[in-house]
Motif scaffolding. Structure first.
Motif, short mmCIF file in Angstrom:
data_model
loop_
_atom_site.label_atom_id
_atom_site.label_comp_id
_atom_site.label_asym_id
_atom_site.label_seq_id
_atom_site.Cartn_x
_atom_site.Cartn_y
_atom_site.Cartn_z
N ALA A 4 0.83 -1.20 0.00
CA ALA A 4 0.00 0.00 0.00
C ALA A 4 0.86 1.25 0.00
CB ALA A 4 -0.91 0.00 1.22
N ALA A 5 2.03 1.18 0.67
CA ALA A 5 2.91 2.33 0.71
C ALA A 5 3.65 2.52 -0.60
CB ALA A 5 3.92 2.19 1.85
N LEU A 6 3.90 1.42 -1.30
CA LEU A 6 4.62 1.50 -2.57
C LEU A 6 3.79 2.17 -3.64
CD1 LEU A 6 6.43 -1.94 -2.74
CD2 LEU A 6 7.52 0.28 -2.81
N ILE A 7 2.48 2.07 -3.57
CA ILE A 7 1.63 2.70 -4.58
C ILE A 7 0.54 3.50 -3.89
CG2 ILE A 7 1.99 0.95 -6.35
CD1 ILE A 7 -0.66 -0.26 -5.62
N ALA A 8 0.16 4.58 -4.54
CA ALA A 8 -0.92 5.40 -4.01
C ALA A 8 -2.12 5.31 -4.96
CB ALA A 8 -0.46 6.84 -3.87
N LEU A 9 -2.21 4.17 -5.65
CA LEU A 9 -3.28 3.96 -6.60
C LEU A 9 -4.14 2.80 -6.13
CD1 LEU A 9 -1.12 4.14 -9.84
CD2 LEU A 9 -2.64 5.92 -9.03
N ASP A 10 -5.32 2.67 -6.74
CA ASP A 10 -6.17 1.51 -6.48
C ASP A 10 -5.43 0.26 -6.93
OD1 ASP A 10 -8.01 -0.48 -6.36
OD2 ASP A 10 -9.49 0.49 -7.67
N PRO A 11 -5.09 -0.67 -6.02
CA PRO A 11 -4.31 -1.85 -6.40
C PRO A 11 -5.02 -2.77 -7.36
CG PRO A 11 -5.11 -2.05 -4.14
CD PRO A 11 -5.42 -0.65 -4.59
N THR A 19 2.83 0.26 -11.60
CA THR A 19 3.56 1.20 -10.75
C THR A 19 4.21 0.47 -9.58
OG1 THR A 19 2.05 2.97 -11.34
CG2 THR A 19 3.36 3.29 -9.37
N LEU A 20 3.51 -0.46 -8.98
CA LEU A 20 4.07 -1.23 -7.88
C LEU A 20 5.29 -2.01 -8.34
CD1 LEU A 20 4.10 -2.52 -5.09
CD2 LEU A 20 2.46 -4.22 -5.92
N THR A 21 5.21 -2.67 -9.49
CA THR A 21 6.34 -3.43 -10.00
C THR A 21 7.52 -2.50 -10.27
OG1 THR A 21 4.88 -5.07 -11.01
CG2 THR A 21 7.12 -4.97 -11.84
N ASP A 22 7.25 -1.32 -10.84
CA ASP A 22 8.31 -0.35 -11.11
C ASP A 22 9.02 0.04 -9.81
OD1 ASP A 22 7.67 -0.35 -13.77
OD2 ASP A 22 6.50 1.51 -13.70
N ARG A 23 8.24 0.36 -8.80
CA ARG A 23 8.83 0.84 -7.55
C ARG A 23 9.55 -0.28 -6.81
NH1 ARG A 23 4.38 5.19 -5.20
NH2 ARG A 23 4.23 6.42 -7.12
N LEU A 24 9.00 -1.47 -6.87
CA LEU A 24 9.66 -2.61 -6.24
C LEU A 24 10.96 -2.93 -6.97
CD1 LEU A 24 9.58 -4.81 -4.11
CD2 LEU A 24 8.14 -6.17 -5.64
N ALA A 49 9.16 -10.74 -0.08
CA ALA A 49 7.73 -10.41 -0.13
C ALA A 49 7.27 -9.92 1.24
CB ALA A 49 6.93 -11.63 -0.56
N ARG A 50 7.74 -10.58 2.31
CA ARG A 50 7.38 -10.16 3.67
C ARG A 50 7.97 -8.80 4.00
NH1 ARG A 50 9.58 -9.36 8.09
NH2 ARG A 50 11.60 -10.08 7.34
N ARG A 51 9.25 -8.60 3.65
CA ARG A 51 9.94 -7.35 3.98
C ARG A 51 9.29 -6.15 3.30
NH1 ARG A 51 16.14 -6.97 2.39
NH2 ARG A 51 16.10 -8.92 3.60
N HIS A 52 8.88 -6.32 2.05
CA HIS A 52 8.32 -5.21 1.29
C HIS A 52 6.79 -5.18 1.35
CE1 HIS A 52 12.08 -3.74 -0.50
NE2 HIS A 52 12.45 -5.01 -0.55
N GLY A 53 6.18 -6.20 1.95
CA GLY A 53 4.73 -6.23 2.07
C GLY A 53 4.03 -6.32 0.73
N VAL A 54 4.57 -7.15 -0.19
CA VAL A 54 4.01 -7.28 -1.53
C VAL A 54 3.63 -8.73 -1.80
CG1 VAL A 54 5.34 -5.33 -2.41
CG2 VAL A 54 6.28 -7.63 -2.59
N SER A 55 2.86 -8.93 -2.86
CA SER A 55 2.49 -10.27 -3.26
C SER A 55 3.67 -10.94 -3.97
CB SER A 55 1.29 -10.23 -4.21
OG SER A 55 1.66 -9.63 -5.43
N ARG A 56 3.64 -12.29 -4.01
CA ARG A 56 4.70 -13.02 -4.71
C ARG A 56 4.67 -12.70 -6.21
NH1 ARG A 56 6.20 -17.59 -1.53
NH2 ARG A 56 7.56 -18.31 -3.22
N GLY A 57 3.47 -12.44 -6.75
CA GLY A 57 3.36 -12.12 -8.17
C GLY A 57 4.08 -10.83 -8.51
#
Length: 229
Positions: A4-11, A19-24, A49-57
């Motif tokens: 949620a912090a990586l993107i400020a858009l509707d996921p 955008t999330l992939t770009d920032r990650l 994935a745990r450290r960044h709070g993102v999905s495996r995809g």
């Protein structure tokens, strides 16, 4: 950092996922280049994935991009790891860099506009102030347009060279430049070499520009060899 912090858009939107992939990708790229994720270390998808709070995809999409820019490699039965070159591979890479960046400097001396050369001079003045603040021990250049070498390659106006040095090999070369060159006692000397190179480009002297760049990259290679030894 959470997803949620990586993107400020509707996921749920495609643009948000991109955008999330770009920032990650940018976060992991920075961690590898600056050594937070050490060379040769295993890429643990669950841990990252745990450290960044993102999905495996999302993570796998970012890792695929890291593979494309040669910062991550997959080994049979070992999974994905941060790239680590042997001494022989590094020498080959820097020999290639010497030849290609020498050519880029030669072309830049002919092709860069006066305005681009003035902007390159202004960038070096920023670098000079930064080195003074670091007491000559660090010459850290941000990537892209804040990178002196990147600017010269762009200034060559040669699309093939730009693709090779600003896309295909850029981040791999930058990793070794950051970890072994930008933080070393060679900082002041490297800056002076940049100034000599700028003078050759401003004088529209292609032969001298290529010579200065080749000598500069060769000195960087020798510094790297000493660090590895």
């Amino acid at each position: 950092m959470s997803e949620a912090a990586l993107i400020a858009l509707d996921p749920g939107t495609p643009s948000a996922a991109a955008t999330l992939t770009d920032r990650l990708f940018e976060a992991l790229q920075r961690a590898i280049v600056e050594g937070e994720l050490p060379q040769g270390s295993k890429i643990s998808e669950p841990e990252l994935a745990r450290r960044h709070g993102v999905s495996r995809g999302s993570l796998r999409a970012a890792i695929a991009r890291l593979e494309a820019c040669k910062l991550v490699e997959r080994r049979p039965n070992l999974g994905a790891r941060v790239v680590e070159l042997s001494a022989a591979q590094l020498i080959e890479l820097f020999e290639l860099r010497e030849a290609l960046e020498g050519m880029a400097a030669r072309l830049a001396a002919r092709a860069m506009s006066d305005a681009e050369i003035d902007a390159l001079s202004a960038l070096l003045e920023q670098h000079r102030q930064q080195i003074a603040q670091e007491q000559g021990q660090v010459y850290f250049q941000q990537q892209g347009d804040l990178d002196f070498h990147f600017r010269i390659v762009q200034g060559s106006k040669n699309r093939q060279l730009i693709a090779l040095l600003c896309e295909d090999l850029y981040h791999l070369l930058r990793m070794y430049r950051v970890q072994f060159g930008m933080r070393s006692k060679r900082s002041r000397q490297a800056f002076e070499e940049h100034c000599y190179l700028l003078n050759a480009i401003r004088a529209r002297d292609p032969e001298m520009a290529e010579l200065m760049m080749r000598q500069h990259v060769r000195a960087s290679r020798r510094n790297l060899e000493r660090a590895l030894a």
